[in-house]
Write a protein that holds these residues in place. Structure first.
Motif, PDB file in Angstrom:
ATOM      1  N   PHE A 292      37.465  30.963  12.152  1.00 13.53           N
ATOM      2  CA  PHE A 292      37.972  29.067  11.419  1.00 13.53           C
ATOM      3  C   PHE A 292      36.779  30.109  10.185  1.00 13.53           C
ATOM      4  N   LYS A 293      36.865  29.349   8.690  1.00 12.31           N
ATOM      5  CA  LYS A 293      36.122  29.486   7.974  1.00 12.31           C
ATOM      6  C   LYS A 293      35.601  28.151   7.184  1.00 12.31           C
ATOM      7  N   PHE A 294      34.877  27.585   7.063  1.00 13.98           N
ATOM      8  CA  PHE A 294      34.044  26.060   7.376  1.00 13.98           C
ATOM      9  C   PHE A 294      32.702  26.293   6.695  1.00 13.98           C
ATOM     10  N   ARG A 295      32.428  24.780   5.846  1.00 13.14           N
ATOM     11  CA  ARG A 295      30.977  24.565   5.684  1.00 13.14           C
ATOM     12  C   ARG A 295      30.615  23.490   6.279  1.00 13.14           C
ATOM     13  N   ARG A 296      29.776  23.248   7.141  1.00 11.52           N
ATOM     14  CA  ARG A 296      29.518  22.327   7.444  1.00 11.52           C
ATOM     15  C   ARG A 296      28.399  20.789   6.416  1.00 11.52           C
TER      16      ARG A 296
END
Length: 405
Positions: A292-296
């Motif tokens: 999972f690639k994500f930004r917070r």
């Protein structure tokens, strides 16, 4: 004279060494006050007194693990001294540090030789189909690469004769014993981590068992996504599935559950499969990218599109799934999956809803990713898009050949 004696179950008992080291180094117990003794206890770890928690850099712990794979008679003390020095802010004596680095270099070199020459070393027996070899190892690197060997040989049984000892994977458990003594089970997770990441030198194209590929993929740390995600989300379904669905990447729910297509988009996907007359249990479902690639954003994790580097890093895992399963129909859910599998830029509107002959003889069908349907703001438009998606799935089902015998 040492004031504390620590018993280890076997000469590579990293698990007990680490537990004891966390406590003793946290209490600032000097290395010379500890005696490390190998004597199988057959029981659980004895409770250790509380100590101040601390963190050790990954590189320091890997050097300690490499030292423990050497055959230096004082390797447990040396490895402990490395951790103790970091915790107390003291220096390791230069002569001892030089010995550790030389020992670790030998372990790394033997690890590389073993991995790169595994199929030259190992031979298949005619009787039971097991792999076997004799290895003139000067370190304990073969033991610490038992998991690598097992995955590379597709979980098939293997036997390895080593100087004064032997090791065997029965297909169910790892056994280890010294010459003249019975072999006993050896837990993979009790061993020091190998001197190289598990996937380094792994020839994924030669693995023939889907479970072996899945287990190996769960150790992958090639790209930064793997270090931030909760876990690897590998594909799931029948290994002889006639239909394979490929999406972009796992989302937040999938990352937490460790399963593909279980979040809101996955629930819509299941509903559409049912409407198209497809049983998900008969298919194989996976993603182009396994993390999972994500930004917070505060406490939320917001999906970010996988880039070319991440797609390339995960490509061997997807290729292995496709090679082993040999689906008759490959459904590409969204532009990322379609571009990765077709090897060219893809515009969904121009490519969807038609059969595409693929290089391996399978038939491809491009459609939207179910998450696209969740983003359509207008209810009437969303209904039309959903019906179009179901029609694409029905097309894919109609292209399936009869089940293989």
């Amino acid at each position: 004279m040492p004031q504390t004696t620590i018993s280890l179950d076997h000469p590579l008992d990293f698990a007990r060494w680490r537990t004891a080291t966390r406590t003793l180094a946290g209490q600032h117990v000097p290395p010379d006050d500890i005696a490390w003794h190998v004597a199988p206890s057959g029981g659980p770890d004895a409770p250790m007194p509380d100590a101040h928690p601390f963190r050790i850099p990954r590189e320091t712990m890997q050097l300690a693990a490499d030292v423990l794979q050497s055959m230096l008679p004082d390797r447990f003390t040396l490895a402990y001294r490395l951790v103790y020095a970091h915790v107390t802010g003291t220096d390791v004596p230069p002569a001892e540090l030089a010995r550790m680095e030389a020992a670790a270099a030998g372990v790394r070199a033997e690890t590389a030789r073993l991995r790169h020459g595994l199929f030259t070393l190992m031979q298949r027996t005619d009787g039971d189909g097991a792999w076997h070899a004799t290895c003139d190892a000067a370190t304990y690197a073969p033991e610490c690469n038992a998991r690598f060997i097992t995955f590379q040989l597709s979980l098939a049984p293997w036997r390895l004769a080593l100087p004064g000892r032997r090791m065997e994977w029965t297909g169910h458990e790892l056994l280890h014993g010294h010459d003249g003594a019975d072999a006993s089970p050896l837990a993979f997770n009790s061993l020091p981590p190998p001197a190289m990441p598990l996937v380094d030198g792994l020839d994924i194209a030669r693995i023939t068992a889907l479970p072996a590929v899945a287990l190996a993929a769960r150790t992958c740390r090639i790209c930064p996504m793997a270090r931030h995600a909760t876990r690897t989300v590998f594909g799931e379904g029948r290994s002889d599935a006639r239909m394979m669905f490929v999406g972009e990447q796992p989302g937040d729910r999938e990352d937490l559950a460790g399963r593909p297509f279980v979040g809101p988009a996955g629930q819509l996907f299941d509903r559409a499969l049912h409407a198209a007359g497809i049983d998900r249990d008969d298919a194989y479902v996976t993603n182009t990218v396994k993390h999972f690639k994500f930004r917070r954003s505060g406490t939320r994790r917001i999906h970010e599109k996988a880039g070319p580097a991440e797609i390339a890093n995960c490509a061997p895992w997807l290729a292995a799934e496709r090679r082993i399963i040999r689906p008759h129909v490959l459904v590409m859910l969204g532009g990322t999956a379609a571009s990765a599998l077709l090897g060219r830029p893809v515009t969904i509107g121009r490519e969807r809803s038609r059969a595409i002959t693929l290089g391996d003889g399978a038939t491809g069908v491009v459609t939207v990713h179910p998450s696209f349907l969740l983003r359509v703001p207008d209810e009437a438009a969303r209904g039309r898009e959903y019906d179009h998606f179901v029609a694409d799935l029905r097309l894919a089902a109609s292209l399936c050949a009869p089940a293989r015998a």
